[in-house]
Design a protein around this motif. Structure first.
Motif, PDB file in Angstrom:
ATOM      1  N   VAL A 202       0.860  -1.183   0.000  1.00 20.29           N
ATOM      2  CA  VAL A 202       0.000   0.000   0.000  1.00 20.29           C
ATOM      3  C   VAL A 202       0.895   1.230   0.000  1.00 20.29           C
ATOM      4  O   VAL A 202       1.805   1.362   0.834  1.00 20.29           O
ATOM      5  CB  VAL A 202      -0.931   0.023   1.226  1.00 20.29           C
ATOM      6  CG1 VAL A 202      -1.769   1.304   1.233  1.00 20.29           C
ATOM      7  CG2 VAL A 202      -1.836  -1.203   1.233  1.00 20.29           C
ATOM      8  N   ALA A 203       0.668   2.110  -0.971  1.00 20.04           N
ATOM      9  CA  ALA A 203       1.470   3.329  -1.094  1.00 20.04           C
ATOM     10  C   ALA A 203       0.535   4.506  -1.343  1.00 20.04           C
ATOM     11  O   ALA A 203      -0.606   4.330  -1.789  1.00 20.04           O
ATOM     12  CB  ALA A 203       2.472   3.192  -2.236  1.00 20.04           C
ATOM     13  N   VAL A 204       1.019   5.709  -1.064  1.00 15.94           N
ATOM     14  CA  VAL A 204       0.205   6.910  -1.271  1.00 15.94           C
ATOM     15  C   VAL A 204       0.989   7.931  -2.073  1.00 15.94           C
ATOM     16  O   VAL A 204       2.223   7.983  -2.032  1.00 15.94           O
ATOM     17  CB  VAL A 204      -0.245   7.532   0.070  1.00 15.94           C
ATOM     18  CG1 VAL A 204      -1.097   6.561   0.863  1.00 15.94           C
ATOM     19  CG2 VAL A 204       0.954   7.994   0.890  1.00 15.94           C
ATOM     20  N   GLY A 205       0.241   8.749  -2.817  1.00 12.53           N
ATOM     21  CA  GLY A 205       0.804   9.884  -3.536  1.00 12.53           C
ATOM     22  C   GLY A 205      -0.174  11.034  -3.459  1.00 12.53           C
ATOM     23  O   GLY A 205      -1.393  10.820  -3.342  1.00 12.53           O
ATOM     24  N   ASP A 206       0.311  12.233  -3.502  1.00 11.77           N
ATOM     25  CA  ASP A 206      -0.540  13.415  -3.442  1.00 11.77           C
ATOM     26  C   ASP A 206      -0.466  14.176  -4.754  1.00 11.77           C
ATOM     27  O   ASP A 206       0.629  14.406  -5.298  1.00 11.77           O
ATOM     28  CB  ASP A 206      -0.116  14.328  -2.288  1.00 11.77           C
ATOM     29  CG  ASP A 206      -0.410  13.710  -0.931  1.00 11.77           C
ATOM     30  OD1 ASP A 206      -1.491  13.111  -0.792  1.00 11.77           O
ATOM     31  OD2 ASP A 206       0.449  13.806  -0.028  1.00 11.77           O
ATOM     32  N   VAL A 213       5.624   4.167  -0.359  1.00  8.21           N
ATOM     33  CA  VAL A 213       5.134   2.970   0.332  1.00  8.21           C
ATOM     34  C   VAL A 213       4.848   3.290   1.799  1.00  8.21           C
ATOM     35  O   VAL A 213       5.677   3.889   2.501  1.00  8.21           O
ATOM     36  CB  VAL A 213       6.153   1.818   0.234  1.00  8.21           C
ATOM     37  CG1 VAL A 213       5.712   0.619   1.067  1.00  8.21           C
ATOM     38  CG2 VAL A 213       6.342   1.417  -1.219  1.00  8.21           C
ATOM     39  N   ARG A 214       3.682   2.879   2.252  1.00  9.07           N
ATOM     40  CA  ARG A 214       3.295   3.045   3.656  1.00  9.07           C
ATOM     41  C   ARG A 214       3.397   1.736   4.427  1.00  9.07           C
ATOM     42  O   ARG A 214       3.757   1.726   5.600  1.00  9.07           O
ATOM     43  CB  ARG A 214       1.863   3.580   3.753  1.00  9.07           C
ATOM     44  CG  ARG A 214       1.677   4.986   3.262  1.00  9.07           C
ATOM     45  CD  ARG A 214       2.394   5.985   4.151  1.00  9.07           C
ATOM     46  NE  ARG A 214       2.110   7.345   3.751  1.00  9.07           N
ATOM     47  CZ  ARG A 214       2.644   8.417   4.338  1.00  9.07           C
ATOM     48  NH1 ARG A 214       3.496   8.254   5.340  1.00  9.07           N
ATOM     49  NH2 ARG A 214       2.356   9.623   3.914  1.00  9.07           N
ATOM     50  N   CYS A 215       3.044   0.624   3.794  1.00 10.52           N
ATOM     51  CA  CYS A 215       3.091  -0.660   4.478  1.00 10.52           C
ATOM     52  C   CYS A 215       2.979  -1.776   3.454  1.00 10.52           C
ATOM     53  O   CYS A 215       2.546  -1.544   2.316  1.00 10.52           O
ATOM     54  CB  CYS A 215       1.961  -0.775   5.511  1.00 10.52           C
ATOM     55  SG  CYS A 215       0.322  -0.484   4.820  1.00 10.52           S
ATOM     56  N   GLU A 216       3.367  -2.962   3.857  1.00 10.10           N
ATOM     57  CA  GLU A 216       3.230  -4.126   2.993  1.00 10.10           C
ATOM     58  C   GLU A 216       3.176  -5.378   3.856  1.00 10.10           C
ATOM     59  O   GLU A 216       3.627  -5.376   5.006  1.00 10.10           O
ATOM     60  CB  GLU A 216       4.374  -4.205   1.985  1.00 10.10           C
ATOM     61  CG  GLU A 216       5.759  -4.167   2.583  1.00 10.10           C
ATOM     62  CD  GLU A 216       6.839  -4.097   1.511  1.00 10.10           C
ATOM     63  OE1 GLU A 216       6.496  -4.170   0.316  1.00 10.10           O
ATOM     64  OE2 GLU A 216       8.021  -3.973   1.866  1.00 10.10           O
ATOM     65  N   ARG A 237      -2.445  -5.414  10.584  1.00 10.72           N
ATOM     66  CA  ARG A 237      -1.368  -4.503  10.969  1.00 10.72           C
ATOM     67  C   ARG A 237      -1.775  -3.043  10.746  1.00 10.72           C
ATOM     68  O   ARG A 237      -2.436  -2.725   9.755  1.00 10.72           O
ATOM     69  CB  ARG A 237      -0.110  -4.791  10.148  1.00 10.72           C
ATOM     70  CG  ARG A 237       0.383  -6.226  10.229  1.00 10.72           C
ATOM     71  CD  ARG A 237       1.602  -6.426   9.352  1.00 10.72           C
ATOM     72  NE  ARG A 237       2.059  -7.817   9.355  1.00 10.72           N
ATOM     73  CZ  ARG A 237       3.129  -8.239   8.709  1.00 10.72           C
ATOM     74  NH1 ARG A 237       3.845  -7.388   7.981  1.00 10.72           N
ATOM     75  NH2 ARG A 237       3.483  -9.516   8.767  1.00 10.72           N
ATOM     76  N   PRO A 238      -1.340  -2.135  11.630  1.00 11.66           N
ATOM     77  CA  PRO A 238      -1.580  -0.712  11.382  1.00 11.66           C
ATOM     78  C   PRO A 238      -0.842  -0.245  10.138  1.00 11.66           C
ATOM     79  O   PRO A 238       0.258  -0.717   9.839  1.00 11.66           O
ATOM     80  CB  PRO A 238      -1.024  -0.035  12.650  1.00 11.66           C
ATOM     81  CG  PRO A 238      -0.937  -1.115  13.670  1.00 11.66           C
ATOM     82  CD  PRO A 238      -0.684  -2.381  12.926  1.00 11.66           C
ATOM     83  N   CYS A 239      -1.454   0.681   9.416  1.00 12.14           N
ATOM     84  CA  CYS A 239      -0.823   1.268   8.233  1.00 12.14           C
ATOM     85  C   CYS A 239      -1.132   2.763   8.233  1.00 12.14           C
ATOM     86  O   CYS A 239      -1.990   3.238   7.473  1.00 12.14           O
ATOM     87  CB  CYS A 239      -1.339   0.591   6.965  1.00 12.14           C
ATOM     88  SG  CYS A 239      -0.454   1.080   5.454  1.00 12.14           S
ATOM     89  N   PRO A 240      -0.476   3.515   9.099  1.00 13.01           N
ATOM     90  CA  PRO A 240      -0.802   4.941   9.252  1.00 13.01           C
ATOM     91  C   PRO A 240      -0.460   5.757   8.016  1.00 13.01           C
ATOM     92  O   PRO A 240       0.441   5.418   7.256  1.00 13.01           O
ATOM     93  CB  PRO A 240       0.059   5.366  10.449  1.00 13.01           C
ATOM     94  CG  PRO A 240       1.184   4.388  10.473  1.00 13.01           C
ATOM     95  CD  PRO A 240       0.618   3.091   9.978  1.00 13.01           C
ATOM     96  N   GLY A 241      -1.211   6.842   7.842  1.00 13.00           N
ATOM     97  CA  GLY A 241      -0.929   7.774   6.754  1.00 13.00           C
ATOM     98  C   GLY A 241      -1.655   7.492   5.467  1.00 13.00           C
ATOM     99  O   GLY A 241      -1.395   8.145   4.457  1.00 13.00           O
ATOM    100  N   ILE A 242      -2.606   6.521   5.482  1.00 13.15           N
ATOM    101  CA  ILE A 242      -3.358   6.238   4.254  1.00 13.15           C
ATOM    102  C   ILE A 242      -4.397   7.324   4.014  1.00 13.15           C
ATOM    103  O   ILE A 242      -4.449   7.938   2.951  1.00 13.15           O
ATOM    104  CB  ILE A 242      -4.051   4.864   4.340  1.00 13.15           C
ATOM    105  CG1 ILE A 242      -3.045   3.742   4.512  1.00 13.15           C
ATOM    106  CG2 ILE A 242      -4.886   4.624   3.083  1.00 13.15           C
ATOM    107  CD1 ILE A 242      -3.683   2.381   4.669  1.00 13.15           C
ATOM    108  N   TRP A 243      -5.248   7.548   5.013  1.00 15.18           N
ATOM    109  CA  TRP A 243      -6.355   8.488   4.843  1.00 15.18           C
ATOM    110  C   TRP A 243      -5.878   9.895   5.149  1.00 15.18           C
ATOM    111  O   TRP A 243      -5.338  10.160   6.224  1.00 15.18           O
ATOM    112  CB  TRP A 243      -7.506   8.107   5.769  1.00 15.18           C
ATOM    113  CG  TRP A 243      -8.798   8.776   5.421  1.00 15.18           C
ATOM    114  CD1 TRP A 243      -9.341   9.870   6.016  1.00 15.18           C
ATOM    115  CD2 TRP A 243      -9.716   8.402   4.390  1.00 15.18           C
ATOM    116  NE1 TRP A 243     -10.526  10.210   5.424  1.00 15.18           N
ATOM    117  CE2 TRP A 243     -10.781   9.320   4.414  1.00 15.18           C
ATOM    118  CE3 TRP A 243      -9.730   7.375   3.429  1.00 15.18           C
ATOM    119  CZ2 TRP A 243     -11.857   9.240   3.545  1.00 15.18           C
ATOM    120  CZ3 TRP A 243     -10.788   7.295   2.557  1.00 15.18           C
ATOM    121  CH2 TRP A 243     -11.847   8.219   2.614  1.00 15.18           C
TER     122      TRP A 243
END
Length: 319
Positions: A202-206, A213-216, A237-243
């Motif tokens: 799981v990765a994020v971009g703005d 990458v935030r978590c895997e 598992r926690p994956c902070p910073g998605i939302w």
């Protein structure tokens, strides 16, 4: 004639001998010591009494606070489960959904009242209001190959969960992603793809920037892996910073779109609240739902009076 003259005073008669003076001083020292001992004992008794009273009072406050929090958690948890169960059941309309929640809260009030009455407390839960929305569900394979709008012009989203088949995920170049677009505050892309060593990543971009990458997690032979966007978790598992924090309580409405979803095996579910009206505009399947409810909670014991209004929206992201 008799001699009546007065002679000089007798020192020994007035002041005593040297041995008598020492005895008097010893008696004075003994009396002073007894007075000091009694004073110290009194001081210790008063100090112990003060400490004991403070400890008892503190324990009472902590106990009362804990009990009030327990009642609140019971009411909030029960109402949240009731809302979600009502929405999953597929109510015929918003009025039907609201009435089901209203009846359910009345039943919950009876259960909580009986439970805490046995413990010497008086508890009452009352529904104040409900806010309507839509429950959105779709199989990803049925989504438009390019992009589909999951929800338009919403100001709250909760329980936004992706159940994906790890073996169907693309690589980073053609990754499936969720686009959260706030027209005035920019956009956030949340990518789910097959990453290093076959991990679900799981990765994020703005604003269209490259993903970070935030978590895997390794797929571990599972048919489905859960990506909870609003709960910010990948599997267990926690994956902070998605939302994005700007969409927790946004000033402006936003749209939610699914991009490159058609090749992914799995399902998407979410409950959204429109800026106005009851129904969310979507390209996919939507059903009437209760988005949130507000309940009044009162609890009273011999030592405690507690009353509060609580907004219940299970699965909503935290600020």
């Amino acid at each position: 004639m008799a001699d009546v003259s007065v002679g000089p005073p007798d020192r020994d008669r007035l002041f005593g001998t040297d041995g008598d003076g020492d005895a008097d001083r010893a008696q004075l020292l003994l009396v002073a010591g007894l007075v000091m001992a009694v004073s110290l004992v009194t001081l210790v008794v008063l100090l112990n009494a003060t400490i004991y009273s403070e400890n008892v009072a503190t324990r009472g406050i902590e106990s009362a606070d804990g009990e009030a929090l327990e009642v609140r958690a019971t009411a909030v948890g029960g109402t949240g489960e009731l809302i979600d169960a009502t929405n999953r059941a597929g109510p015929a309309g918003h009025a039907d959904a609201a009435q089901t929640v209203r009846d359910g809260v009345a039943d919950l009030d009876g259960e909580i009242s009986r439970s805490y009455a046995e413990r010497g407390g008086v508890a009452h839960v009352e529904l104040v209001s409900v806010r309507n929305g839509s429950r959105l569900t779709a199989e990803m394979a049925a989504v438009d190959p390019n992009a589909s709008t999951l929800a338009r012009d919403v100001d709250r989203t909760r329980g936004f969960v992706l159940e994906v088949n790890p073996g169907s995920l693309n690589n980073e170049t053609n990754a499936f992603h969720v686009d959260l677009d706030n027209s005035t505050g920019g956009s956030r892309q949340v990518y789910v793809y097959n990453g290093t060593d076959g991990n679900v990543t799981v990765a994020v971009g703005d604003d269209g920037a490259g993903p970070t990458v935030r978590c895997e997690t390794p797929p571990g032979g599972r048919d489905r892996v859960t990506v909870d966007l609003t709960g910010e978790r990948l599997g267990d598992r926690p994956c902070p910073g998605i939302w994005p924090s700007s969409l927790v309580a946004p000033d402006d409405p936003y749209d939610v779109a699914l991009v490159n979803a058609s090749g992914v095996g799995g399902e998407v579910t979410a409950t959204a609240r429109p800026v106005s009206g009851d129904e969310v505009s979507t390209d996919l399947a939507a059903a009437p739902a209760v988005y949130e409810a507000t309940v009044n909670l009162r609890y009273r014991t011999a030592e405690l009076r507690f009353e509060t209004a609580v907004r219940v929206a299970p699965g909503e992201p935290d600020a």
